[in-house]
Design a protein around this motif. Structure first.
Motif, PDB file in Angstrom:
ATOM      1  N   LYS A 149       1.335  -1.076  -0.151  1.00 40.07           N
ATOM      2  CA  LYS A 149       0.387  -0.160  -0.197  1.00 40.07           C
ATOM      3  C   LYS A 149       0.704   1.595  -0.282  1.00 40.07           C
ATOM      4  N   SER A 150       1.530   1.333  -1.230  1.00 38.36           N
ATOM      5  CA  SER A 150       2.011   2.705  -1.666  1.00 38.36           C
ATOM      6  C   SER A 150       1.739   3.594  -1.792  1.00 38.36           C
ATOM      7  N   ASN A 151       1.745   5.131  -1.873  1.00 38.17           N
ATOM      8  CA  ASN A 151       1.583   6.469  -2.956  1.00 38.17           C
ATOM      9  C   ASN A 151       1.800   6.293  -3.839  1.00 38.17           C
ATOM     10  N   SER A 152       2.328   5.249  -4.679  1.00 43.34           N
ATOM     11  CA  SER A 152       2.162   5.357  -6.173  1.00 43.34           C
ATOM     12  C   SER A 152       1.157   4.173  -6.557  1.00 43.34           C
ATOM     13  N   LYS A 153      -0.424   5.116  -7.155  1.00 46.23           N
ATOM     14  CA  LYS A 153      -0.823   4.609  -7.236  1.00 46.23           C
ATOM     15  C   LYS A 153      -2.196   5.083  -8.535  1.00 46.23           C
ATOM     16  N   GLN A 154      -1.107   5.324  -9.753  1.00 45.78           N
ATOM     17  CA  GLN A 154      -1.914   6.173 -10.762  1.00 45.78           C
ATOM     18  C   GLN A 154      -2.812   5.147 -10.767  1.00 45.78           C
ATOM     19  N   ILE A 155      -2.670   3.905 -11.499  1.00 52.22           N
ATOM     20  CA  ILE A 155      -3.283   3.299 -11.975  1.00 52.22           C
ATOM     21  C   ILE A 155      -4.457   3.438 -11.512  1.00 52.22           C
ATOM     22  N   ASN A 156      -4.832   3.372 -10.057  1.00 54.15           N
ATOM     23  CA  ASN A 156      -6.344   3.016  -9.789  1.00 54.15           C
ATOM     24  C   ASN A 156      -7.486   4.144  -9.731  1.00 54.15           C
ATOM     25  N   ILE A 157      -6.313   5.252 -10.373  1.00 49.39           N
ATOM     26  CA  ILE A 157      -6.384   6.898  -9.324  1.00 49.39           C
ATOM     27  C   ILE A 157      -7.036   6.558 -11.010  1.00 49.39           C
ATOM     28  N   LEU A 158      -6.746   6.567 -12.428  1.00 49.21           N
ATOM     29  CA  LEU A 158      -6.932   6.784 -13.987  1.00 49.21           C
ATOM     30  C   LEU A 158      -8.179   5.737 -13.747  1.00 49.21           C
ATOM     31  N   GLY A 159      -8.269   4.306 -13.226  1.00 51.18           N
ATOM     32  CA  GLY A 159      -8.915   3.337 -13.619  1.00 51.18           C
ATOM     33  C   GLY A 159     -10.319   3.852 -13.385  1.00 51.18           C
ATOM     34  N   THR A 198      -8.782 -16.889  -5.494  1.00 52.48           N
ATOM     35  CA  THR A 198      -8.554 -15.757  -5.075  1.00 52.48           C
ATOM     36  C   THR A 198      -7.043 -15.500  -5.843  1.00 52.48           C
ATOM     37  N   PRO A 199      -6.771 -14.066  -6.796  1.00 55.69           N
ATOM     38  CA  PRO A 199      -5.756 -13.756  -6.989  1.00 55.69           C
ATOM     39  C   PRO A 199      -4.217 -14.224  -6.419  1.00 55.69           C
ATOM     40  N   PRO A 200      -3.625 -15.064  -6.519  1.00 60.04           N
ATOM     41  CA  PRO A 200      -1.981 -15.346  -5.545  1.00 60.04           C
ATOM     42  C   PRO A 200      -1.728 -14.168  -5.356  1.00 60.04           C
ATOM     43  N   LEU A 201      -0.869 -13.532  -3.965  1.00 55.72           N
ATOM     44  CA  LEU A 201       0.074 -12.277  -4.109  1.00 55.72           C
ATOM     45  C   LEU A 201       1.683 -12.686  -5.062  1.00 55.72           C
ATOM     46  N   ALA A 202       1.855 -13.620  -5.721  1.00 51.97           N
ATOM     47  CA  ALA A 202       2.896 -13.824  -7.022  1.00 51.97           C
ATOM     48  C   ALA A 202       2.122 -13.065  -8.055  1.00 51.97           C
ATOM     49  N   ASP A 203       0.293 -12.348  -8.118  1.00 48.97           N
ATOM     50  CA  ASP A 203       0.330 -12.551  -9.530  1.00 48.97           C
ATOM     51  C   ASP A 203       0.253 -10.653  -9.189  1.00 48.97           C
ATOM     52  N   GLY A 204       0.965 -10.586  -8.139  1.00 47.21           N
ATOM     53  CA  GLY A 204       0.878  -8.708  -7.893  1.00 47.21           C
ATOM     54  C   GLY A 204      -0.398  -8.121  -7.177  1.00 47.21           C
ATOM     55  N   CYS A 205      -1.138  -8.951  -6.208  1.00 47.78           N
ATOM     56  CA  CYS A 205      -1.746  -8.238  -5.754  1.00 47.78           C
ATOM     57  C   CYS A 205      -1.618  -7.674  -4.956  1.00 47.78           C
ATOM     58  N   LEU A 206      -2.873  -6.644  -4.332  1.00 47.29           N
ATOM     59  CA  LEU A 206      -2.742  -5.805  -3.031  1.00 47.29           C
ATOM     60  C   LEU A 206      -2.176  -7.139  -1.337  1.00 47.29           C
ATOM     61  N   LYS A 207      -1.304  -6.857  -0.765  1.00 45.01           N
ATOM     62  CA  LYS A 207      -1.704  -8.303   0.465  1.00 45.01           C
ATOM     63  C   LYS A 207      -2.568  -7.311   1.161  1.00 45.01           C
ATOM     64  N   GLY A 208      -4.011  -7.837   0.966  1.00 43.42           N
ATOM     65  CA  GLY A 208      -5.138  -6.870   1.447  1.00 43.42           C
ATOM     66  C   GLY A 208      -5.358  -8.080   3.082  1.00 43.42           C
ATOM     67  N   VAL A 209      -5.583  -6.923   4.299  1.00 50.00           N
ATOM     68  CA  VAL A 209      -6.169  -7.714   5.398  1.00 50.00           C
ATOM     69  C   VAL A 209      -7.050  -7.558   5.620  1.00 50.00           C
ATOM     70  N   LEU A 210      -8.339  -8.044   4.482  1.00 43.18           N
ATOM     71  CA  LEU A 210      -9.226  -8.476   4.603  1.00 43.18           C
ATOM     72  C   LEU A 210      -9.334  -9.172   3.778  1.00 43.18           C
ATOM     73  N   ARG A 211      -8.628  -9.666   3.454  1.00 47.24           N
ATOM     74  CA  ARG A 211      -8.518 -10.733   2.332  1.00 47.24           C
ATOM     75  C   ARG A 211      -7.425 -11.753   2.953  1.00 47.24           C
ATOM     76  N   THR A 212      -7.290 -11.575   3.719  1.00 44.96           N
ATOM     77  CA  THR A 212      -6.086 -12.561   4.775  1.00 44.96           C
ATOM     78  C   THR A 212      -7.006 -12.761   5.846  1.00 44.96           C
ATOM     79  N   GLN A 213      -7.990 -11.984   6.642  1.00 44.23           N
ATOM     80  CA  GLN A 213      -9.047 -12.427   7.075  1.00 44.23           C
ATOM     81  C   GLN A 213      -9.906 -13.294   6.854  1.00 44.23           C
ATOM     82  N   LEU A 214      -9.551 -12.915   5.267  1.00 43.78           N
ATOM     83  CA  LEU A 214     -11.078 -13.524   4.742  1.00 43.78           C
ATOM     84  C   LEU A 214     -10.674 -15.470   4.807  1.00 43.78           C
TER      85      LEU A 214
END
Length: 282
Positions: A149-159, A198-214
């Motif tokens: 979860k970094s400040n570099s989120k240009q793709i999310n912004i454009l999306g 759900t996609p694996p972390l190896a695919d580059g997805c965010l290591k979400g806290v709620l993902r971990t909980q679920l």
């Protein structure tokens, strides 16, 4: 009121230097945290994710950055805003101190904490349509940095701009292998029969806290098979359910993708289990 390095000040006194590396270079990390009536949800997962992310970015972790210290800073910030009996969204940001260009002069860090109120005490599923589409203008790299979860989120912004301009509630991001990775603001799960994927972390997805909980919850539900595996866009058309997760909103069921419409049975069941877990002290 905002907490700047332990000093709580009015919002209009929270001055950001033009040399701030989070602003100038995106050299920052953040945690978005939900707190219900002074109880920090999933705090251990948030804390260890932040520490691991700081190590990956070669930030110097201050000796006082213990779980107890940061928990007190969060609660002091909530109390200063008069929201100790409310549900709130916390944004804890850590950035490298000013100095240097691309190469920093120091790996020391500073932090700030902001607070905003959330209306609902527990997670809910609104009875409304929620339509998503694929965002294909840019792709997320398959890289360890993409999981932070970094400040570099240009793709999310454009999306987000793309979704707003085209009347969608959200976009699904793809990685450089054209696999479904995540939503703009959370992780993605699909349900087909009794299999939840759900996609694996190896695919580059965010290591979400709620993902971990679920994933922990699903390990104990023997009537489901859980897979962390790549998801192709084609699979979205075949799924029975599609939902998005993050710690602020919980579980958001998608009701439509292209011509495919989904049910929300599994989403509602998992949300009930999640709320029970919260009531019992996560």
């Amino acid at each position: 009121m905002v907490n700047i390095n332990g000093n709580i000040v009015d919002d209009n006194q929270a001055i950001l230097s033009l040399n701030n590396r989070g602003y100038a270079y995106g050299d920052a990390l953040f945690e978005t945290i939900r707190v219900n009536a002074g109880i920090i949800l999933f705090w251990e997962d948030h804390y260890f994710r932040l520490m691991a992310s700081m190590r990956i970015l070669r930030m110097q972790i201050p000796s006082q950055f213990t779980p107890e210290f940061l928990e007190k800073e969060i609660k002091d910030s909530i109390e200063a805003n008069g929201l100790m009996n409310s549900s709130v969204r916390i944004k804890l940001m850590v950035h490298r101190v000013s100095g240097g260009l691309y190469t920093p002069d120091s790996n020391d860090v500073e932090y700030n904490i902001s607070v905003s109120k959330i209306q609902s005490v527990f997670y809910t599923i609104p009875d409304q349509k929620y339509e998503v589409t694929l965002f294909k203008d840019h792709y997320v790299n398959i890289d360890l940095l993409s999981t932070l979860k970094s400040n570099s989120k240009q793709i999310n912004i454009l999306g987000g701009i793309f979704a707003k301009e085209n009347g969608f509630d959200n976009c699904l991001l793809l990685n450089s292998n054209k696999m479904v990775l995540e939503a703009l603001n959370g992780n993605v799960f699909i349900v087909k029969g009794n299999t939840i994927k759900t996609p694996p972390l190896a695919d580059g997805c965010l290591k979400g806290v709620l993902r971990t909980q679920l994933l922990r919850i699903l390990e104990k539900l023997k009537d489901y098979t859980v897979e962390e595996a790549s998801i192709s866009p084609f699979e979205l058309q075949k799924a029975d359910e599609l939902f998005i997760t993050n710690v602020i909103t919980g579980i958001v069921p998608v009701t439509k993708f292209r011509k495919k419409e989904y049910n929300v049975t599994t989403s509602k069941r998992l949300l009930g289990i999640l709320n029970t877990k919260i009531r019992l002290g996560n």
